[in-house]
Design a protein around this motif. Sequence first.
Motif, PDB file in Angstrom:
ATOM      1  N   GLY A 156       9.994  -3.100  10.543  1.00 51.09           N
ATOM      2  CA  GLY A 156       8.588  -3.038  10.768  1.00 51.09           C
ATOM      3  C   GLY A 156       8.136  -1.778  11.413  1.00 51.09           C
ATOM      4  N   LEU A 157       6.800  -1.685  11.658  1.00 55.10           N
ATOM      5  CA  LEU A 157       6.452  -0.250  12.084  1.00 55.10           C
ATOM      6  C   LEU A 157       6.726  -0.570  13.681  1.00 55.10           C
ATOM      7  N   PHE A 158       6.974  -1.819  14.062  1.00 57.75           N
ATOM      8  CA  PHE A 158       7.446  -1.933  15.694  1.00 57.75           C
ATOM      9  C   PHE A 158       8.593  -2.372  15.632  1.00 57.75           C
ATOM     10  N   GLY A 159       9.588  -1.846  14.889  1.00 54.55           N
ATOM     11  CA  GLY A 159      11.058  -2.103  15.251  1.00 54.55           C
ATOM     12  C   GLY A 159      11.758  -2.823  14.330  1.00 54.55           C
ATOM     13  N   LEU A 160      13.342  -2.816  14.479  1.00 54.88           N
ATOM     14  CA  LEU A 160      14.137  -3.230  13.645  1.00 54.88           C
ATOM     15  C   LEU A 160      15.075  -4.320  14.356  1.00 54.88           C
ATOM     16  N   ASP A 161      15.114  -5.638  13.669  1.00 53.06           N
ATOM     17  CA  ASP A 161      15.746  -6.828  14.000  1.00 53.06           C
ATOM     18  C   ASP A 161      17.022  -7.229  13.311  1.00 53.06           C
ATOM     19  N   LEU A 162      17.912  -7.572  13.931  1.00 53.36           N
ATOM     20  CA  LEU A 162      19.255  -8.156  13.458  1.00 53.36           C
ATOM     21  C   LEU A 162      19.086  -9.749  14.148  1.00 53.36           C
ATOM     22  N   ALA A 184      17.864 -16.011  17.699  1.00 57.11           N
ATOM     23  CA  ALA A 184      18.438 -14.948  18.781  1.00 57.11           C
ATOM     24  C   ALA A 184      18.315 -13.556  17.731  1.00 57.11           C
ATOM     25  N   GLU A 185      17.859 -12.583  18.519  1.00 59.36           N
ATOM     26  CA  GLU A 185      17.708 -11.227  17.759  1.00 59.36           C
ATOM     27  C   GLU A 185      18.341 -10.038  18.581  1.00 59.36           C
ATOM     28  N   ALA A 186      18.781  -9.135  18.270  1.00 57.48           N
ATOM     29  CA  ALA A 186      18.891  -7.923  18.824  1.00 57.48           C
ATOM     30  C   ALA A 186      18.100  -6.813  18.274  1.00 57.48           C
ATOM     31  N   SER A 187      17.418  -6.067  18.848  1.00 59.36           N
ATOM     32  CA  SER A 187      16.328  -5.419  18.305  1.00 59.36           C
ATOM     33  C   SER A 187      16.313  -3.760  18.720  1.00 59.36           C
ATOM     34  N   LEU A 210      16.962  -7.648  23.508  1.00 55.02           N
ATOM     35  CA  LEU A 210      17.395  -9.008  23.150  1.00 55.02           C
ATOM     36  C   LEU A 210      16.282  -9.926  23.166  1.00 55.02           C
ATOM     37  N   THR A 211      16.180 -10.818  22.259  1.00 58.41           N
ATOM     38  CA  THR A 211      15.240 -12.028  22.381  1.00 58.41           C
ATOM     39  C   THR A 211      16.011 -13.376  21.787  1.00 58.41           C
ATOM     40  N   VAL A 212      15.419 -14.395  22.586  1.00 62.05           N
ATOM     41  CA  VAL A 212      15.776 -15.497  22.334  1.00 62.05           C
ATOM     42  C   VAL A 212      14.512 -16.307  22.069  1.00 62.05           C
ATOM     43  N   ARG A 248      12.283 -12.354  26.027  1.00 65.20           N
ATOM     44  CA  ARG A 248      12.744 -11.039  25.572  1.00 65.20           C
ATOM     45  C   ARG A 248      13.265 -10.031  26.693  1.00 65.20           C
ATOM     46  N   TYR A 249      14.487  -9.722  26.732  1.00 70.99           N
ATOM     47  CA  TYR A 249      14.951  -9.072  27.856  1.00 70.99           C
ATOM     48  C   TYR A 249      15.226  -7.471  27.261  1.00 70.99           C
ATOM     49  N   ILE A 250      14.842  -6.601  27.879  1.00 68.01           N
ATOM     50  CA  ILE A 250      14.763  -5.003  27.633  1.00 68.01           C
ATOM     51  C   ILE A 250      15.797  -4.566  28.684  1.00 68.01           C
ATOM     52  N   PRO A 251      16.808  -4.142  28.172  1.00 62.02           N
ATOM     53  CA  PRO A 251      17.777  -3.461  29.510  1.00 62.02           C
ATOM     54  C   PRO A 251      17.645  -2.049  29.406  1.00 62.02           C
ATOM     55  N   ASN A 252      18.047  -1.505  30.376  1.00 62.93           N
ATOM     56  CA  ASN A 252      18.247  -0.021  30.713  1.00 62.93           C
ATOM     57  C   ASN A 252      19.558   0.279  30.107  1.00 62.93           C
ATOM     58  N   TRP A 253      20.105   0.128  28.998  1.00 60.53           N
ATOM     59  CA  TRP A 253      21.422   0.356  28.504  1.00 60.53           C
ATOM     60  C   TRP A 253      21.654   1.632  28.010  1.00 60.53           C
TER      61      TRP A 253
END
Length: 183
Positions: free
Chosen positions: A34-40, A54-57, A79-81, A112-117
């Motif tokens: 979508g306009l606001f991201g890609l999710d698996l 569970a998703e990785a975005s 990462l979202t649960v 949702r966890y947004i890491p500084n990876w």
Amino acid sequence: MHKKLLFISISLITIYGKAQNSDVEKNITGVQLGLFGLDLYNETKLANKTTLRAEASLFPAIWGGGLYAEKGFAFYPALTVQPKYYYNIEQRAEKGKNIKNNAGNYFGLQIRYIPNWFVISNTKNLSLSNQINFIPTYGLRRNFAENFNYEVKAGFGYGTTFGNNFNESGAVLDLSIKVGYDF
């Protein structure tokens, strides 16, 4: 006696068959864009109307204009649960509407966890603050074609940054309109 037994058997089969058809799917894996991201994502059944997604975005960010020294873009991971309760899936099934791959309306709670990876950007040395968000959501999911879907959701919750010398907390808005494919 045989007529009663036959009637009870047919009734039980009908009730059992209807209950089977109105449950959420056991397991769905797919991708949405979508306009606001890609999710698996993977959505797993917990109960008749409840799943755990569970998703990785990969989320986009853009900036530019008179307030910024330069124009830029970035993509960052999350990462979202999310437990989801499909409150109307049974009513949709009873009305003969498509409920394949959990086509229904739901309430959820995103964690949702947004890491500084990493950050993919045209700006050098760009980094994020680690974040965690708790967002109650309302959404709907529908299907089209064989395995395609669209999902619209909105939520408003609380988020906080952590792991650095500057911590900030506040309201978080989540809006999403995505089209996807279920494998």
